[in-house]
Scaffold this motif. Structure first.
Motif, PDB file in Angstrom:
ATOM      1  N   SER A  94      21.776 -12.223 -11.350  1.00 31.01           N
ATOM      2  CA  SER A  94      21.483 -12.696 -13.023  1.00 31.01           C
ATOM      3  C   SER A  94      20.142 -13.987 -12.626  1.00 31.01           C
ATOM      4  O   SER A  94      20.189 -14.876 -12.223  1.00 31.01           O
ATOM      5  CB  SER A  94      22.352 -12.498 -13.514  1.00 31.01           C
ATOM      6  OG  SER A  94      22.672 -12.688 -14.634  1.00 31.01           O
TER       7      SER A  94
ATOM      8  N   GLN B  68      27.842 -10.876 -19.234  1.00 23.26           N
ATOM      9  CA  GLN B  68      27.689 -11.130 -17.923  1.00 23.26           C
ATOM     10  C   GLN B  68      29.502 -12.602 -17.395  1.00 23.26           C
ATOM     11  O   GLN B  68      29.427 -13.740 -17.824  1.00 23.26           O
ATOM     12  CB  GLN B  68      26.481 -12.648 -18.557  1.00 23.26           C
ATOM     13  CG  GLN B  68      25.188 -12.109 -18.303  1.00 23.26           C
ATOM     14  CD  GLN B  68      24.201 -12.003 -16.833  1.00 23.26           C
ATOM     15  OE1 GLN B  68      24.772 -11.983 -16.349  1.00 23.26           O
ATOM     16  NE2 GLN B  68      24.145 -10.544 -17.702  1.00 23.26           N
TER      17      GLN B  68
ATOM     18  N   SER C 272      27.390 -16.873 -22.249  1.00 21.81           N
ATOM     19  CA  SER C 272      27.214 -15.686 -21.479  1.00 21.81           C
ATOM     20  C   SER C 272      28.212 -14.637 -21.957  1.00 21.81           C
ATOM     21  O   SER C 272      27.667 -13.093 -21.445  1.00 21.81           O
ATOM     22  CB  SER C 272      26.994 -15.917 -19.844  1.00 21.81           C
ATOM     23  OG  SER C 272      25.525 -16.956 -19.793  1.00 21.81           O
TER      24      SER C 272
ATOM     25  N   ALA D 171      20.125 -15.179 -15.730  1.00 20.26           N
ATOM     26  CA  ALA D 171      20.563 -16.045 -16.692  1.00 20.26           C
ATOM     27  C   ALA D 171      22.247 -16.583 -15.617  1.00 20.26           C
ATOM     28  O   ALA D 171      22.441 -17.778 -16.030  1.00 20.26           O
ATOM     29  CB  ALA D 171      21.585 -15.211 -17.438  1.00 20.26           C
TER      30      ALA D 171
ATOM     31  N   VAL E 182      20.000 -19.249 -22.311  1.00 23.40           N
ATOM     32  CA  VAL E 182      20.566 -17.896 -20.997  1.00 23.40           C
ATOM     33  C   VAL E 182      21.081 -16.540 -22.173  1.00 23.40           C
ATOM     34  O   VAL E 182      20.904 -15.437 -20.979  1.00 23.40           O
ATOM     35  CB  VAL E 182      22.073 -18.560 -21.029  1.00 23.40           C
ATOM     36  CG1 VAL E 182      22.477 -17.199 -19.902  1.00 23.40           C
ATOM     37  CG2 VAL E 182      21.430 -19.906 -20.497  1.00 23.40           C
TER      38      VAL E 182
ATOM     39  N   THR F 268      20.138 -19.944 -14.236  1.00 22.92           N
ATOM     40  CA  THR F 268      20.180 -20.590 -15.002  1.00 22.92           C
ATOM     41  C   THR F 268      21.054 -21.372 -16.045  1.00 22.92           C
ATOM     42  O   THR F 268      20.737 -22.520 -15.499  1.00 22.92           O
ATOM     43  CB  THR F 268      18.954 -19.433 -16.584  1.00 22.92           C
ATOM     44  OG1 THR F 268      18.134 -19.024 -15.706  1.00 22.92           O
ATOM     45  CG2 THR F 268      18.590 -20.941 -17.746  1.00 22.92           C
TER      46      THR F 268
ATOM     47  N   LEU G 201      18.978 -14.482 -21.121  1.00 29.63           N
ATOM     48  CA  LEU G 201      17.989 -13.928 -20.139  1.00 29.63           C
ATOM     49  C   LEU G 201      19.012 -12.653 -19.220  1.00 29.63           C
ATOM     50  O   LEU G 201      19.112 -12.880 -17.832  1.00 29.63           O
ATOM     51  CB  LEU G 201      17.862 -14.943 -19.361  1.00 29.63           C
ATOM     52  CG  LEU G 201      17.240 -16.500 -19.750  1.00 29.63           C
ATOM     53  CD1 LEU G 201      17.177 -17.409 -18.696  1.00 29.63           C
ATOM     54  CD2 LEU G 201      15.658 -15.125 -19.932  1.00 29.63           C
ATOM     55  N   SER G 202      19.586 -12.457 -20.402  1.00 35.90           N
ATOM     56  CA  SER G 202      20.859 -12.112 -19.347  1.00 35.90           C
ATOM     57  C   SER G 202      19.911  -9.956 -18.535  1.00 35.90           C
ATOM     58  O   SER G 202      21.543  -9.681 -18.075  1.00 35.90           O
ATOM     59  CB  SER G 202      22.186 -11.379 -20.085  1.00 35.90           C
ATOM     60  OG  SER G 202      20.762 -10.380 -21.802  1.00 35.90           O
TER      61      SER G 202
END
Length: 813
Positions: free
Chosen positions: A200, A237, A232, A202, A188, A205, A191-192
């Motif tokens: 987002s 995030q 995250s 992230a 994750v 997900t 994917l930020s």
């Protein structure tokens, strides 16, 4: 064999090959995608340990065919940090490969040191890229990166086998589940930086992963949601409020794990949105949060059921996990049954091969005569002038004349045999011929004796191989019978235990046949014995309609125990023994045993070895110990005794024999089979009545073919069995008839205690022989009684008996 294997490979269905190739490439794409995202992941844009740690573990665990997807981490680093990040990642890969190739040359690395080596490589490569001038911050960042690489290697090594197809058991340990969640959180983080219309990827997900792990229950879902949200935060995030919201959403989803997926997703969206409204003052951020949760829920709804079941099968405690484990056990049992069946067929073929020797007494005798005539002719006629006439022109007549002479030599007394008339007319070396014929006839008698012995041994080996085949077939039948038990029966037992507030991990029904019930329960080791004997055994007795008891408890070392519950015996046997060695010595030639064979039978045996002392004890002990092992293995009683007999015959050239007196008691019906081989009589006391069990025959170890006499009696509650050796039976032979004397002693007994009876008979035998112990004496007394279970059965309302269901299935079949 090689030809057959090549044909098998060529005939393998193309669809199966295509499926294997498809699975291989699916795993490769999944691993490459994970490597790419992990190579893109960073912490505070300063350290990036994820891609290198993933490469190290995949390089070591994946092998040559699965390590190449890890190089996709270089592309991920290039997309996230540019050329410098990609070069740094590639340098770490090359340095690690160089260390493994030139320093650690072992093909299989020690995983205790691999994380440390990876951390050292990460530290050296980071400092090498900085140059020769290091600031304090550079050193701290390099040390932090190396420490994280070491830690992530330790984490990834726990769960990487799931993705490369090397996880043989789907029941994951708790540390593996935690490692899997951390790996998912690391993905994750990669994917930020990716968003779709300010939403987002992230966040989507993370929400989807929370919904997927909700099948593990509220505890696992809440813990997983918090860990994923905290990871995250390392990539900026969300905030701590989002962590709390995700944790509550996971808790609520896990609470509804048994509901429909639609309601689980709807409850997650509503709960996270309402909580986000109470903590957020930014409408734009609230909308993005709700939109991410909604998209994740829709993806969760659209996730194939197959993937959902696959994930649930790895989560400990789920129904899918239990079913997957049971399916794996059943597949293993099926394969084991097939292998055992093949072994049984091999033993049957060997038994047929040894038994079918294609010989009969007539052909054997004819072969011996032919061999003797041929040998004699070679010794006497080789230099004779009439050889051409006797054998080349009149060979049949000469052979018949010599055969007739051999027959006359056999029929006449020693020293009075004369040649036949036809041999006198033909042979000019008559004296030499007669001498050689007599000598060769003696040799032929010897050969015939050994051929007969070999024939008997072949027959015995064939019988023993047939017995092994029968045991193997019985094992196969037991395995196949265990597979017929339905899963619903096991689930019913689990539900019944839960009604009592007792939770176990697994129930496996092996057999529900009357008197042969076998049920295995996996439960925590703590207080397993008390729980099994006081709760589970009475409960199962009420469910199956037959009294069960704990027959075995095996702790496997990881906090769990396998408890085996089997049909409780209806009768119990209490034994006692008294013995005395000849002349008051320490070592007695008698051996006795009283053992539960484990298959519903109880064996009592007495063996009296030849003579006295250590030698006799060795003979009787050898007979008893081998017999006990054969019976425990499931051999037929008659075959087991004959096997013991052949063993005593073959183990030494000296005469070694022993008597054998054995009683096999069925603990469910009290039916008893007495097997007597050259032993003294046995006795049954029933109230004031005395029954005598006798048998004739020679002891074992003397003759190849022995007569095993079997007598069957139905015993009753309170009956007393008495087995004695010859030393007791023959003690008063100079003054009384042994049988009458023993009957009198048994009628004079004033006790029904087993030990008192044994002591009294030995003492009476010594007194009857004027205080002398002329032979080894042994008395084994067994008292048969009704078995009283320790606990009453527990019947739960609404729980149908499994035995009735099994009987219905059997009648329906």
């Amino acid at each position: 064999m090689s030809h057959l294997s090549l044909v098998g490979k060529a005939d393998r269905p193309s669809s199966q090959k295509a499926a294997l190739v498809r699975v291989h490439w699916q795993r490769a794409v999944l691993l490459a995608g994970m490597a790419f995202v992990l190579g893109h992941a960073t912490i505070l844009h300063a350290v990036s340990p994820f891609g290198f740690a993933f490469f190290v573990i995949l390089h070591e665990r994946g092998g040559r065919g699965r390590r190449f997807p890890a190089y996709a981490a270089v592309l991920g680093a290039l997309a996230g940090g540019g050329v410098y990040a990609a070069a740094s990642m590639l340098l770490q890969f090359f340095m690690y490969r160089a260390v493994r190739l030139y320093i650690l040359r072992k093909p299989f690395a020690d995983f205790r040191f691999i994380p440390l080596i990876a951390g050292a490589v990460a530290l050296c490569s980071k400092l090498l890229l900085i140059g020769t001038v290091w600031t304090q911050m550079d050193v701290l960042l390099a040390l932090a990166n190396a420490a994280l690489v070491t830690l992530l290697c330790l984490i990834f090594i726990q769960c990487i086998s799931i993705f490369i197809g090397k996880e043989a058991v789907k029941s994951l340990r708790h540390e593996q589940v935690a490692a899997l969640i951390i790996l998912a959180g690391s993905v994750v983080m990669g994917l930020s930086d990716w968003k779709i219309h300010d939403v987002s990827i992230a966040s989507i997900t993370v929400d989807w992963m929370i919904l997927m792990i909700a099948c593990g229950g509220m505890g696992m879902a809440a813990a997983g949601a918090i860990v994923l949200s905290l990871l995250s935060l390392l990539s900026h995030q969300g905030n701590m409020a989002d962590v709390a919201i995700s944790g509550f959403g996971g808790f609520l989803s896990g609470l509804l794990k048994d509901a429909n997926r639609f309601w689980i997703g709807l409850a997650f969206v509503l709960s996270t949105t309402v909580l986000a409204m109470s903590t957020s003052s930014d409408w734009h951020g609230l909308a993005n949060h709700a939109l991410a949760a909604s998209i994740a829920t829709v993806i969760y709804w659209l996730t194939p059921r197959r993937l959902h079941l696959e994930v649930a099968s790895y989560v400990p405690g789920t129904l899918e996990n239990r079913q997957s484990e049971q399916d794996r056990v059943r597949r293993m049992n099926q394969l084991m049954a097939e292998k055992i069946e093949q072994f049984g067929q091999i033993f049957e073929e060997l038994a047929v091969t040894f038994a079918d020797h294609g010989e009969n007494p007539y052909t054997t005798a004819q072969q011996l005569v032919t061999h003797m005539v041929s040998t004699t002719a070679g010794q006497v006629c080789s230099g004779c002038a009439r050889r051409a006439t006797c054998w080349d022109k009149q060979g049949i007549q000469t052979y018949q004349a010599m055969a007739n002479t051999i027959s006359q030599i056999e029929s006449c007394p020693p020293g009075k045999a004369f040649p036949t008339h036809d041999l006198k007319e033909r042979c000019c070396r008559l004296d030499a011929m007669m001498g050689v014929l007599k000598y060769n006839l003696d040799l032929t008698y010897r050969d015939e004796k050994w051929m007969a012995k070999l024939h008997d041994l072949r027959t015995l080996v064939a019988a023993q191989l047939g017995g092994v085949a029968a045991v193997v077939r019985a094992i196969t039948d037991e395995i196949e019978e265990s597979e017929r038990s339905a899963l619903s029966d096991e689930e019913q037992i689990l539900a019944a235990l839960e009604k009592l507030g007792l939770y176990v991990d697994r129930v496996h029904i092996v057999s529900l046949d009357a008197g042969k019930i076998h049920i295995e329960v996996l439960q925590p080791t703590d207080r397993a014995y008390e729980t099994s004997t006081k709760v589970i055994a009475p409960l199962l007795s009420g469910v199956v309609g037959e009294t069960l008891s704990l027959s075995k408890l095996d702790a496997n070392g990881d906090g769990y125990s396998i408890c085996v519950f089997a049909s409780a015996r209806r009768y119990s046997v209490h034994t006692a023994v008294a013995s005395a060695a000849r002349g008051g010595r320490i070592v007695s030639g008698d051996t006795h045993t009283a053992v539960d064979l484990g298959n519903g039978r109880f064996a009592i045996a007495v063996s009296d070895g030849m003579g006295n002392g250590e030698r006799a004890r060795r003979e009787s002990r050898a007979a008893i110990e081998l017999l006990k092992k054969l019976l425990k293995a499931g051999f037929d009683e008659q075959l087991a005794i004959r096997t013991v007999n052949s063993t005593l015959l073959l183990r030494s050239q000296d005469e070694m024999f022993a008597t054998l007196d054995m009683a096999l008691i069925d603990l469910y019906s009290a039916k008893t089979e007495f097997l007597k081989v050259g032993s003294a009589p046995s006795y049954i006391l029933r109230g004031n009545d005395i029954m005598t069990i006798t048998g004739a025959g020679v002891p074992i170890g003397i003759l190849q073919d022995i007569d095993v006499q079997a007598v069957t009696e139905d015993l009753q509650d309170g009956d007393i069995l008495i087995l004695i050796s010859d030393g007791i039976y023959d003690a008063p032979k100079e003054t009384f008839e042994p049988s009458d004397w023993l009957q009198q002693q048994l009628r004079m007994l004033k006790t029904r205690d087993a030990q008192s009876i044994a002591d009294t008979l030995v003492e009476a035998a010594v007194r009857a022989n004027n205080g002398k112990i002329a032979d080894d004496m042994t008395v084994v007394v067994a008292k048969v009684g009704k078995f009283e279970p320790e606990w009453a059965t527990i019947k739960i309302p609404g729980v149908q008996g499994l035995r009735r269901k099994a009987d219905k299935r059997r009648r329906g079949a």
